[in-house]
Design a protein around this motif. Structure first.
Motif, PDB file in Angstrom:
ATOM      1  N   GLY A  23      54.065  25.761 146.431  1.00 51.89           N
ATOM      2  CA  GLY A  23      54.185  27.043 147.117  1.00 51.89           C
ATOM      3  C   GLY A  23      55.251  27.970 146.583  1.00 51.89           C
ATOM      4  O   GLY A  23      55.294  29.141 146.961  1.00 51.89           O
ATOM      5  N   ASP A  24      56.124  27.493 145.703  1.00 52.64           N
ATOM      6  CA  ASP A  24      57.182  28.353 145.167  1.00 52.64           C
ATOM      7  C   ASP A  24      56.711  28.975 143.851  1.00 52.64           C
ATOM      8  O   ASP A  24      57.224  28.666 142.773  1.00 52.64           O
ATOM      9  CB  ASP A  24      58.468  27.549 144.978  1.00 52.64           C
ATOM     10  CG  ASP A  24      59.677  28.434 144.776  1.00 52.64           C
ATOM     11  OD1 ASP A  24      59.517  29.665 144.601  1.00 52.64           O
ATOM     12  OD2 ASP A  24      60.805  27.892 144.777  1.00 52.64           O
ATOM     13  N   THR A  25      55.705  29.854 143.949  1.00 53.18           N
ATOM     14  CA  THR A  25      55.093  30.424 142.747  1.00 53.18           C
ATOM     15  C   THR A  25      56.051  31.322 141.970  1.00 53.18           C
ATOM     16  O   THR A  25      56.005  31.350 140.742  1.00 53.18           O
ATOM     17  CB  THR A  25      53.815  31.206 143.088  1.00 53.18           C
ATOM     18  OG1 THR A  25      54.113  32.197 144.057  1.00 53.18           O
ATOM     19  CG2 THR A  25      52.729  30.283 143.612  1.00 53.18           C
ATOM     20  N   SER A  26      56.915  32.022 142.669  1.00 50.74           N
ATOM     21  CA  SER A  26      57.844  32.918 141.984  1.00 50.74           C
ATOM     22  C   SER A  26      58.798  32.130 141.086  1.00 50.74           C
ATOM     23  O   SER A  26      58.990  32.479 139.914  1.00 50.74           O
ATOM     24  CB  SER A  26      58.623  33.742 143.009  1.00 50.74           C
ATOM     25  OG  SER A  26      59.547  34.575 142.362  1.00 50.74           O
ATOM     26  N   ALA A  27      59.385  31.080 141.608  1.00 53.68           N
ATOM     27  CA  ALA A  27      60.302  30.258 140.806  1.00 53.68           C
ATOM     28  C   ALA A  27      59.546  29.559 139.674  1.00 53.68           C
ATOM     29  O   ALA A  27      60.059  29.454 138.552  1.00 53.68           O
ATOM     30  CB  ALA A  27      61.014  29.235 141.685  1.00 53.68           C
ATOM     31  N   ALA A  28      58.349  29.086 139.946  1.00 55.53           N
ATOM     32  CA  ALA A  28      57.546  28.424 138.913  1.00 55.53           C
ATOM     33  C   ALA A  28      57.230  29.405 137.788  1.00 55.53           C
ATOM     34  O   ALA A  28      57.344  29.063 136.598  1.00 55.53           O
ATOM     35  CB  ALA A  28      56.274  27.856 139.521  1.00 55.53           C
ATOM     36  N   ARG A  29      56.811  30.620 138.147  1.00 55.69           N
ATOM     37  CA  ARG A  29      56.530  31.646 137.125  1.00 55.69           C
ATOM     38  C   ARG A  29      57.764  31.897 136.269  1.00 55.69           C
ATOM     39  O   ARG A  29      57.677  31.971 135.047  1.00 55.69           O
ATOM     40  CB  ARG A  29      56.093  32.962 137.788  1.00 55.69           C
ATOM     41  CG  ARG A  29      54.618  33.166 137.860  1.00 55.69           C
ATOM     42  CD  ARG A  29      54.238  34.603 138.196  1.00 55.69           C
ATOM     43  NE  ARG A  29      54.945  35.165 139.319  1.00 55.69           N
ATOM     44  CZ  ARG A  29      54.525  35.128 140.579  1.00 55.69           C
ATOM     45  NH1 ARG A  29      53.381  34.552 140.881  1.00 55.69           N
ATOM     46  NH2 ARG A  29      55.225  35.663 141.541  1.00 55.69           N
ATOM     47  N   GLN A  30      58.923  32.038 136.923  1.00 57.50           N
ATOM     48  CA  GLN A  30      60.152  32.321 136.178  1.00 57.50           C
ATOM     49  C   GLN A  30      60.499  31.177 135.230  1.00 57.50           C
ATOM     50  O   GLN A  30      60.887  31.416 134.080  1.00 57.50           O
ATOM     51  CB  GLN A  30      61.321  32.601 137.130  1.00 57.50           C
ATOM     52  CG  GLN A  30      62.556  33.079 136.409  1.00 57.50           C
ATOM     53  CD  GLN A  30      62.287  34.278 135.503  1.00 57.50           C
ATOM     54  OE1 GLN A  30      61.744  35.288 135.927  1.00 57.50           O
ATOM     55  NE2 GLN A  30      62.644  34.168 134.233  1.00 57.50           N
ATOM     56  N   GLN A  31      60.318  29.950 135.686  1.00 52.13           N
ATOM     57  CA  GLN A  31      60.597  28.806 134.807  1.00 52.13           C
ATOM     58  C   GLN A  31      59.663  28.799 133.604  1.00 52.13           C
ATOM     59  O   GLN A  31      60.095  28.556 132.470  1.00 52.13           O
ATOM     60  CB  GLN A  31      60.453  27.510 135.584  1.00 52.13           C
ATOM     61  CG  GLN A  31      61.574  27.250 136.568  1.00 52.13           C
ATOM     62  CD  GLN A  31      61.323  26.005 137.395  1.00 52.13           C
ATOM     63  OE1 GLN A  31      60.635  25.094 136.965  1.00 52.13           O
ATOM     64  NE2 GLN A  31      61.893  25.970 138.588  1.00 52.13           N
ATOM     65  N   LEU A  32      58.390  29.064 133.846  1.00 54.80           N
ATOM     66  CA  LEU A  32      57.431  29.071 132.740  1.00 54.80           C
ATOM     67  C   LEU A  32      57.679  30.237 131.778  1.00 54.80           C
ATOM     68  O   LEU A  32      57.561  30.075 130.563  1.00 54.80           O
ATOM     69  CB  LEU A  32      55.995  29.087 133.273  1.00 54.80           C
ATOM     70  CG  LEU A  32      55.561  27.783 133.962  1.00 54.80           C
ATOM     71  CD1 LEU A  32      54.174  27.945 134.579  1.00 54.80           C
ATOM     72  CD2 LEU A  32      55.607  26.607 133.009  1.00 54.80           C
ATOM     73  N   LEU A  33      58.050  31.385 132.308  1.00 53.58           N
ATOM     74  CA  LEU A  33      58.373  32.519 131.442  1.00 53.58           C
ATOM     75  C   LEU A  33      59.603  32.231 130.580  1.00 53.58           C
ATOM     76  O   LEU A  33      59.647  32.607 129.401  1.00 53.58           O
ATOM     77  CB  LEU A  33      58.578  33.790 132.267  1.00 53.58           C
ATOM     78  CG  LEU A  33      57.307  34.386 132.858  1.00 53.58           C
ATOM     79  CD1 LEU A  33      57.647  35.481 133.880  1.00 53.58           C
ATOM     80  CD2 LEU A  33      56.394  34.929 131.756  1.00 53.58           C
ATOM     81  N   THR A  34      60.587  31.560 131.160  1.00 51.38           N
ATOM     82  CA  THR A  34      61.773  31.172 130.394  1.00 51.38           C
ATOM     83  C   THR A  34      61.388  30.202 129.285  1.00 51.38           C
ATOM     84  O   THR A  34      61.835  30.344 128.138  1.00 51.38           O
ATOM     85  CB  THR A  34      62.843  30.562 131.326  1.00 51.38           C
ATOM     86  OG1 THR A  34      63.233  31.553 132.287  1.00 51.38           O
ATOM     87  CG2 THR A  34      64.066  30.103 130.551  1.00 51.38           C
TER      88      THR A  34
END
Length: 167
Positions: A23-34
């Motif tokens: 459910g923490d899509t924002s943090a997951a997106r940021q980790q993947l973008l990094t």
């Protein structure tokens, strides 16, 4: 017998995917973008394919998802069985294509580009013999039928069974 070597990048991708599915899509997106910025557009194709495939699922906007799914398909085209088998013995890149084309078809459908969606459905269908005869294979075959039906109805709404954040 080949030895599977731990892969810190694949492990980091997996951790982000788990976080996104929790459910923490924002943090997951940021980790993947990094991670993407570390891997780079010319980095290991298996890393790029896997990361882009999962990052696409973390976008509600089909245009954003489409951009990542195109990157995933491009990276798959540069990946070899030898490389995939370094990650998981018995894994074949051909098995990636039904899901990759399914995601592209679904994104194009959601954007109202039904001809492009149909082209990717045809490509996905051509690769279905590469799917395993298990729950995952059945899931993808069902999803392909759902997208094909939605294309025939000219339906642009998100499928209930589609991966990604809740609408």
């Amino acid at each position: 017998m080949s030895t599977i070597t731990p892969d810190p990048t694949m492990e980091a991708i997996s951790r982000a995917v788990v976080q996104g599915r929790a459910g923490d899509t924002s943090a997951a997106r940021q980790q993947l973008l990094t991670l993407w910025s570390t891997i780079g557009v010319t980095g290991d194709p298996l890393h790029r394919c896997t990361l882009a495939h999962y990052l696409a699922d973390l976008h509600e906007d089909p245009a954003q998802a489409l951009a990542w799914d195109i990157r995933a398909l491009d990276a798959a085209d540069a990946t070899t069985d030898a490389r995939t088998q370094q990650h998981h013995a018995g894994l074949h890149i051909a098995g990636f294509y039904p899901s990759l084309h399914l995601n592209l078809a679904d994104n194009y459908r959601r954007l109202g580009s039904f001809d492009a969606a149909g082209e990717h459905l045809t490509a996905a269908e051509a690769h279905t013999p590469d799917l395993p005869d298990d729950a995952y294979g059945a899931f993808l075959r069902t999803a392909l039928a759902e997208v094909a039906e939605a294309v025939s109805r000219r339906d642009v709404s998100k499928r209930a069974s589609a991966p990604g954040p809740a609408a």
